[in-house]
Motif scaffolding. Structure first.
Motif, PDB file in Angstrom:
ATOM      1  N   GLU A   1      -6.566   7.182   7.182  1.00 19.50           N
ATOM      2  CA  GLU A   1      -7.103   6.433   6.043  1.00 19.50           C
ATOM      3  C   GLU A   1      -6.115   5.389   5.530  1.00 19.50           C
ATOM      4  OE1 GLU A   1      -9.275   7.307   1.729  1.00 19.50           O
ATOM      5  OE2 GLU A   1      -8.510   8.961   2.955  1.00 19.50           O
ATOM      6  N   THR A   2      -4.826   5.739   5.569  1.00 21.31           N
ATOM      7  CA  THR A   2      -3.799   4.795   5.111  1.00 21.31           C
ATOM      8  C   THR A   2      -3.809   3.533   5.957  1.00 21.31           C
ATOM      9  OG1 THR A   2      -2.398   6.614   4.356  1.00 21.31           O
ATOM     10  CG2 THR A   2      -1.330   4.494   4.705  1.00 21.31           C
TER      11      THR A   2
ATOM     12  N   SER B   1       2.072  -0.132   2.161  1.00 22.18           N
ATOM     13  CA  SER B   1       2.791   0.855   1.355  1.00 22.18           C
ATOM     14  C   SER B   1       4.103   1.168   2.055  1.00 22.18           C
ATOM     15  CB  SER B   1       1.957   2.132   1.212  1.00 22.18           C
ATOM     16  OG  SER B   1       1.756   2.734   2.481  1.00 22.18           O
ATOM     17  N   ALA B   2       4.955   1.952   1.393  1.00 21.88           N
ATOM     18  CA  ALA B   2       6.229   2.344   1.999  1.00 21.88           C
ATOM     19  C   ALA B   2       5.996   3.130   3.285  1.00 21.88           C
ATOM     20  CB  ALA B   2       7.037   3.170   0.999  1.00 21.88           C
TER      21      ALA B   2
ATOM     22  N   LEU C   1       9.587  -3.574   0.154  1.00 20.89           N
ATOM     23  CA  LEU C   1       8.533  -3.793  -0.828  1.00 20.89           C
ATOM     24  C   LEU C   1       9.054  -4.569  -2.040  1.00 20.89           C
ATOM     25  CD1 LEU C   1       6.759  -0.306  -0.764  1.00 20.89           C
ATOM     26  CD2 LEU C   1       5.853  -2.454   0.147  1.00 20.89           C
ATOM     27  N   ILE C   2      10.260  -4.217  -2.486  1.00 20.30           N
ATOM     28  CA  ILE C   2      10.863  -4.915  -3.624  1.00 20.30           C
ATOM     29  C   ILE C   2      11.063  -6.389  -3.311  1.00 20.30           C
ATOM     30  CG2 ILE C   2      13.000  -5.125  -4.972  1.00 20.30           C
ATOM     31  CD1 ILE C   2      13.260  -2.061  -4.766  1.00 20.30           C
TER      32      ILE C   2
ATOM     33  N   ASP D   1       2.324   3.773  -4.204  1.00 18.48           N
ATOM     34  CA  ASP D   1       1.891   2.442  -4.621  1.00 18.48           C
ATOM     35  C   ASP D   1       1.327   1.675  -3.433  1.00 18.48           C
ATOM     36  OD1 ASP D   1       2.552   2.578  -7.336  1.00 18.48           O
ATOM     37  OD2 ASP D   1       4.665   2.180  -6.896  1.00 18.48           O
ATOM     38  N   LEU D   2       0.182   1.047  -3.643  1.00 14.05           N
ATOM     39  CA  LEU D   2      -0.420   0.178  -2.642  1.00 14.05           C
ATOM     40  C   LEU D   2      -0.237  -1.275  -3.069  1.00 14.05           C
ATOM     41  CD1 LEU D   2      -3.787   1.961  -1.747  1.00 14.05           C
ATOM     42  CD2 LEU D   2      -1.593   2.107  -0.582  1.00 14.05           C
ATOM     43  N   TYR D   3       0.110  -2.113  -2.099  1.00 14.27           N
ATOM     44  CA  TYR D   3       0.377  -3.527  -2.368  1.00 14.27           C
ATOM     45  C   TYR D   3      -0.579  -4.386  -1.544  1.00 14.27           C
ATOM     46  CZ  TYR D   3       4.846  -1.847  -4.256  1.00 14.27           C
ATOM     47  OH  TYR D   3       5.814  -1.199  -4.975  1.00 14.27           O
ATOM     48  N   LEU D   4      -1.119  -5.421  -2.172  1.00 16.19           N
ATOM     49  CA  LEU D   4      -1.988  -6.363  -1.456  1.00 16.19           C
ATOM     50  C   LEU D   4      -1.137  -7.460  -0.834  1.00 16.19           C
ATOM     51  CD1 LEU D   4      -4.896  -7.496  -0.847  1.00 16.19           C
ATOM     52  CD2 LEU D   4      -4.620  -8.863  -2.928  1.00 16.19           C
TER      53      LEU D   4
END
Length: 499
Positions: A256-257, A268-269, A292-293, A311-314
Motif C-alpha cells: 500500500e505504501t 515517506s522515509a 526529506l528535510i 509523514d507522507l509528502y507530496l
C-alpha cells in the motif's frame, strides 16, 4: 568549470531549476532527425538499457525548445545558451531544419552563442569525420569563452586553493563527495588558510556555494557540505526513476505504501530507505529523514498527511499530466489568469508553487482536496485545494503552459465573501514571488486577466461606467476563435479602483 548533467525527461523540467541557479552556460541538446512538430518519445535508461515503458511527451519538440528558452531567459539574462544538434547525418533536410530552429529561437538570439554563420553546432550520430571533431573543439572553446565573459566576481587565489583542497579531500571521504563542516575547517587548516585569511572561511564557503561549486544549506543541514553538486541531483534522479519503473511495471504485488507512491506521488522515509538501498552504488550521504528535510527546504516536496505515525509528502513533479485540464474542471466562476512576462510560466514554478502553498502554517490555509480519502484533481499541471480547512471553498490551480489559471468553486448556497477573490489572488501572487526568489528567477512580471463572454457591441457607450466595464483588446486574442468577437480581456490595472 562545473558541469551538471541532467535528464531531459519532462519530470526534470520541473526539478532542474532548483539545482542550477546562477548558471553561466546551458548546453541544450536536441535531435535534428526529429521534426519540430513531433512529440518525442520519453525513455529512461540504466547502464544503456531502456527500462520501463516509454511514453509520448505531452509537448512537441518546438514547445519544449521554446519553453526551455523562456526558462533560461527568466533565470538570468546573463546566461548564454549553446544549441547542440545531434544526428545531423540522419536529418533529411538539414538546411531546412536549421532555418526552422533559428526561427524558433529568434526572440532569444542575443542569448544564443553563434557557431560561425549558424546558431546551432551540428554533430553526426555515427561518423567521426573531421568536421564533427572540429565542431566539438569549437564547442569547448565557446564554453571557455562564455564563462570567461560571465565572470562578474573575482575569486581570491586563497579561496581557489581552498576549493581544490576540499574537493581532493571529499574524493577520499565516505560518503564520497561530502565533508562535514568540521572536516572542511580541518582541511583549510592543513593548507594554512586561516593564517593568511583570518575570518574569511565562512565568506569563502558562501562564495563557492553561490556559484554551485559546493552545496551547503546551513538552515536545515548545518554540518553537511556537498563538494559535488551532481550528488543531490543524482539522489532525486533515483526517486524519479524508481517511480517510473513501478508505474510502468503495473505490478499488483506492491504494498500500500508503494501504491500511494505510484498513484499519488506520496513519498515517506520508508520509501526513500528502499530506493536508496536498492539503487545507490556508493555510501548514501543522507539518511531518509535528512533527505526529506532537504527536499522540503528546496520546495520539491511538502508534508500533506500522517498515516500510521509516518509523514507522507507530496512530490508534484512525479504526478502525471492531464490533457486539457480546463475541460475537467467544474466551472463555477470565470477563472483568473496569471500571465508571465516572456510568454510562458517559468519551468518548475507550478510544482514549487504547490509545495509552497501546502507548507505547514498557523493556521493551515491550503490543504489537498480529497474525495473518498484520495487526492481529487491532483496532477502535475492541475491541483485542487481546500481553503482554510473547509469544503465550502475549493481552489483549482492549472498550469496552462502560457499562464496559470485559478478556478474558485463556491457552492451556490454560499455567498462569495466580499474581497475573497482578491485575497486568493494576492496570496498566490505572494507565493509566486517567493518561489521565483527560491529558484533564482528574476522577479516575475505578473499580469492578471479574466476572459469574459459578452457582446461588446451591447454595451452602451453613454453609460458613465462604460470605460470601467472591461478593456476590450481583440488584438491579444486569436482571430480564428469562433468566439473571437465575444471575448474580452479584463485587466484590473486599467480599471478605475474607485469604481
Amino acid at each position: 568549470i562545473q558541469f551538471i548533467d541532467s535528464g531531459g525527461q519532462p519530470e526534470f523540467h520541473d526539478l532542474l531549476p532548483v539545482f542550477v541557479p546562477n548558471t553561466s552556460v546551458v548546453l541544450f541538446v536536441l535531435k535534428l532527425s526529429e521534426g519540430l512538430d513531433e512529440k518525442p518519445k520519453v525513455e529512461y535508461y540504466i547502464s544503456n538499457q531502456c527500462i520501463g515503458n516509454p511514453y509520448t511527451s505531452y509537448l512537441t519538440n518546438q514547445e519544449i525548445l521554446e519553453h526551455c528558452l523562456n526558462v533560461f531567459h527568466a533565470q538570468t539574462e546573463k546566461c548564454k545558451i549553446l544549441m547542440i544538434g545531434t544526428h545531423k547525418d540522419e536529418c533529411d533536410d538539414y538546411k531546412q531544419k536549421i532555418m526552422q530552429l533559428e526561427k524558433c529561437i529568434n526572440f532569444h538570439k542575443r542569448m544564443v552563442v553563434r557557431f560561425g554563420d549558424e546558431y546551432i553546432a551540428s554533430l553526426n550520430c555515427k561518423s567521426n569525420e573531421t568536421d564533427t571533431v572540429d565542431t566539438v573543439k569549437n564547442i569547448r572553446i565557446q564554453i571557455s569563452t562564455v564563462i570567461d565573459e560571465a565572470i562578474i566576481e573575482e575569486t581570491p587565489m586563497a579561496w581557489f586553493g581552498l576549493e581544490l583542497a576540499l574537493k581532493k579531500a571529499s574524493g577520499k571521504s565516505k560518503p564520497k563527495g561530502t565533508l562535514s563542516l568540521e572536516q572542511c575547517k580541518l582541511e583549510a587548516d592543513k593548507i594554512e588558510f586561516f593564517k593568511t585569511n583570518s575570518g574569511q572561511f565562512e565568506e569563502a564557503l558562501k562564495h563557492l556555494v553561490k556559484y554551485n561549486i559546493f552545496i551547503h544549506y546551513p538552515e536545515v543541514l548545518k554540518d553537511l557540505v556537498l563538494c559535488d553538486p551532481q550528488l543531490l541531483l543524482s539522489m532525486v534522479t533515483l526517486i524519479v526513476r524508481h517511480h517510473y519503473i513501478l508505474k510502468s511495471s503495473k505490478d499488483a504485488a506492491i504494498n500500500e505504501t508503494m501504491s500511494r507512491f505510484v498513484k499519488y506521488a506520496y513519498i515517506s522515509a520508508k520509501i526513500l530507505k528502499t530506493i536508496l538501498a536498492k539503487y545507490s552504488k556508493q555510501d548514501v550521504f543522507l539518511s531518509p529523514n535528512e533527505c526529506l528535510i532537504l527536499l522540503t527546504h528546496l520546495k520539491i516536496i511538502s508534508a500533506v498527511e500522517k498515516i500510521d505515525n509516518s509523514d507522507l509528502y507530496l512530490m508534484p513533479a512525479l504526478l502525471p499530466r492531464v490533457n486539457n485540464p480546463d475541460a475537467n474542471i467544474d466551472k463555477h466562476l470565470a477563472p483568473l489568469h496569471i500571465r508571465f512576462g516572456g510568454g510562458c510560466a517559468p519551468s518548475g514554478m507550478f510544482c514549487s508553487l504547490v509545495t509552497t502553498l501546502l507548507q505547514p502554517a498557523q493556521p493551515q490555509l491550503w490543504t489537498l482536496c480529497k474525495r473518498d480519502g484520495i487526492p481529487y484533481c491532483c496532477f502535475r499541471n492541475c491541483v485542487t485545494f481546500c481553503y482554510k480547512e473547509t469544503t465550502n471553498y475549493t481552489i483549482t490551480l492549472v498550469d496552462a503552459f502560457s499562464h496559470f489559471s485559478i478556478y474558485m468553486h463556491i457552492p451556490t448556497c454560499f455567498k462569495i465573501p466580499r474581497g475573497f477573490p482578491l485575497i486568493i489572488r494576492n496570496k498566490i501572487h505572494e507565493s509566486i514571488n517567493a518561489v521565483a526568489e527560491r529558484l533564482k528567477y528574476s522577479k516575475p512580471v505578473l499580469e492578471d486577466a479574466i476572459i469574459c463572454t459578452y457582446q461588446h457591441t451591447e454595451l452602451d457607450p453613454s453609460d458613465p461606467n462604460y470605460n470601467h466595464l472591461a478593456v476590450y483588446q481583440p488584438t491579444e486574442l486569436d482571430p480564428s476563435d469562433p468566439n473571437y468577437n465575444h471575448l474580452a480581456v479584463y485587466q484590473p490595472t486599467e480599471l478605475d479602483p474607485s469604481d
